[in-house]
Design a protein around this motif. Structure first.
Motif, PDB file in Angstrom:
ATOM      1  N   TYR A  18       0.828  -1.206   0.000  1.00 41.60           N
ATOM      2  CA  TYR A  18       0.000   0.000   0.000  1.00 41.60           C
ATOM      3  C   TYR A  18       0.865   1.259   0.000  1.00 41.60           C
ATOM      4  O   TYR A  18       0.669   2.164  -0.825  1.00 41.60           O
ATOM      5  CB  TYR A  18      -0.950   0.009   1.204  1.00 41.60           C
ATOM      6  CG  TYR A  18      -1.669   1.323   1.332  1.00 41.60           C
ATOM      7  CD1 TYR A  18      -2.748   1.619   0.513  1.00 41.60           C
ATOM      8  CD2 TYR A  18      -1.238   2.292   2.233  1.00 41.60           C
ATOM      9  CE1 TYR A  18      -3.382   2.854   0.587  1.00 41.60           C
ATOM     10  CE2 TYR A  18      -1.860   3.520   2.313  1.00 41.60           C
ATOM     11  CZ  TYR A  18      -2.933   3.796   1.487  1.00 41.60           C
ATOM     12  OH  TYR A  18      -3.548   5.021   1.560  1.00 41.60           O
ATOM     13  N   SER A  21       2.952   1.622  -3.203  1.00 44.76           N
ATOM     14  CA  SER A  21       2.109   1.871  -4.383  1.00 44.76           C
ATOM     15  C   SER A  21       1.525   3.278  -4.404  1.00 44.76           C
ATOM     16  O   SER A  21       1.240   3.812  -5.471  1.00 44.76           O
ATOM     17  CB  SER A  21       0.947   0.880  -4.435  1.00 44.76           C
ATOM     18  OG  SER A  21       1.417  -0.428  -4.580  1.00 44.76           O
ATOM     19  N   ASN A  22       1.336   3.863  -3.237  1.00 50.53           N
ATOM     20  CA  ASN A  22       0.634   5.136  -3.153  1.00 50.53           C
ATOM     21  C   ASN A  22       1.506   6.334  -2.819  1.00 50.53           C
ATOM     22  O   ASN A  22       0.995   7.440  -2.691  1.00 50.53           O
ATOM     23  CB  ASN A  22      -0.503   5.020  -2.128  1.00 50.53           C
ATOM     24  CG  ASN A  22      -1.607   4.137  -2.630  1.00 50.53           C
ATOM     25  OD1 ASN A  22      -2.373   4.525  -3.504  1.00 50.53           O
ATOM     26  ND2 ASN A  22      -1.659   2.919  -2.135  1.00 50.53           N
ATOM     27  N   HIS A  23       2.796   6.127  -2.679  1.00 48.80           N
ATOM     28  CA  HIS A  23       3.704   7.232  -2.408  1.00 48.80           C
ATOM     29  C   HIS A  23       4.567   7.454  -3.645  1.00 48.80           C
ATOM     30  O   HIS A  23       5.218   6.530  -4.138  1.00 48.80           O
ATOM     31  CB  HIS A  23       4.575   6.929  -1.186  1.00 48.80           C
ATOM     32  CG  HIS A  23       5.371   8.089  -0.732  1.00 48.80           C
ATOM     33  ND1 HIS A  23       6.626   8.359  -1.226  1.00 48.80           N
ATOM     34  CD2 HIS A  23       5.092   9.085   0.149  1.00 48.80           C
ATOM     35  CE1 HIS A  23       7.088   9.453  -0.655  1.00 48.80           C
ATOM     36  NE2 HIS A  23       6.183   9.914   0.180  1.00 48.80           N
ATOM     37  N   GLN A  27       7.143   4.492  -5.133  1.00 44.92           N
ATOM     38  CA  GLN A  27       6.669   3.729  -6.294  1.00 44.92           C
ATOM     39  C   GLN A  27       7.828   3.218  -7.139  1.00 44.92           C
ATOM     40  O   GLN A  27       7.776   2.104  -7.661  1.00 44.92           O
ATOM     41  CB  GLN A  27       5.740   4.577  -7.162  1.00 44.92           C
ATOM     42  CG  GLN A  27       4.387   4.788  -6.569  1.00 44.92           C
ATOM     43  CD  GLN A  27       3.541   5.751  -7.390  1.00 44.92           C
ATOM     44  OE1 GLN A  27       4.017   6.379  -8.324  1.00 44.92           O
ATOM     45  NE2 GLN A  27       2.275   5.867  -7.021  1.00 44.92           N
ATOM     46  N   ASN A  86      -1.729  14.719   2.618  1.00 41.73           N
ATOM     47  CA  ASN A  86      -1.731  13.491   1.830  1.00 41.73           C
ATOM     48  C   ASN A  86      -0.906  12.395   2.509  1.00 41.73           C
ATOM     49  O   ASN A  86      -1.346  11.244   2.599  1.00 41.73           O
ATOM     50  CB  ASN A  86      -1.183  13.766   0.422  1.00 41.73           C
ATOM     51  CG  ASN A  86      -1.233  12.532  -0.444  1.00 41.73           C
ATOM     52  OD1 ASN A  86      -2.271  11.894  -0.569  1.00 41.73           O
ATOM     53  ND2 ASN A  86      -0.113  12.196  -1.048  1.00 41.73           N
ATOM     54  N   LEU A  90      -1.890   8.688   4.132  1.00 40.10           N
ATOM     55  CA  LEU A  90      -1.192   7.434   3.852  1.00 40.10           C
ATOM     56  C   LEU A  90      -0.829   6.717   5.151  1.00 40.10           C
ATOM     57  O   LEU A  90      -0.993   5.498   5.258  1.00 40.10           O
ATOM     58  CB  LEU A  90       0.080   7.690   3.043  1.00 40.10           C
ATOM     59  CG  LEU A  90      -0.072   8.056   1.575  1.00 40.10           C
ATOM     60  CD1 LEU A  90       1.287   8.378   0.972  1.00 40.10           C
ATOM     61  CD2 LEU A  90      -0.740   6.937   0.803  1.00 40.10           C
TER      62      LEU A  90
END
Length: 102
Positions: A18, A21-23, A27, A86, A90
């Motif tokens: 997670y 994939s989302n930072h 990535q 943001n 996360l």
């Protein structure tokens, strides 16, 4: 196996996937060279070395991922105060994923 499938299987891996994939910075490092899900290892030392020049918040997100995975990386949760909205989101979602079985 994607992050949603991993949540039911292994919350430790799900948290790592997670966050990576989302930072935006992490990535680039969600590769078998650094995070090999299929063989079950994370190159923690290598990741910590490449992160030496990263920003404070980028380092914190990496340290959080590694800490929640193996508890081998020290982490100061007070660093959350310095994250933007943001990145705070996360962090909270990563904690939810990791500890959802509690």
């Amino acid at each position: 196996m994607n992050a949603l499938q991993l949540i039911d299987y292994d919350p430790y891996w799900a948290t790592v996937v997670y966050l990576f994939s989302n930072h935006s910075k992490l990535q680039s490092y969600l590769t078998d060279e650094y995070v090999n899900i299929h063989e079950g290892f994370i190159e923690q030392g290598k990741l910590l070395r490449v992160s030496r020049t990263w920003s404070r918040s980028e380092k914190f997100i990496l340290q959080l991922a590694l800490h929640l995975y193996s508890n081998q990386v020290q982490l100061d949760l007070n660093e959350i105060d310095f994250l933007d909205k943001n990145n705070k989101h996360l962090v909270l979602e990563a904690l939810r994923i990791r500890f959802s079985g509690i």
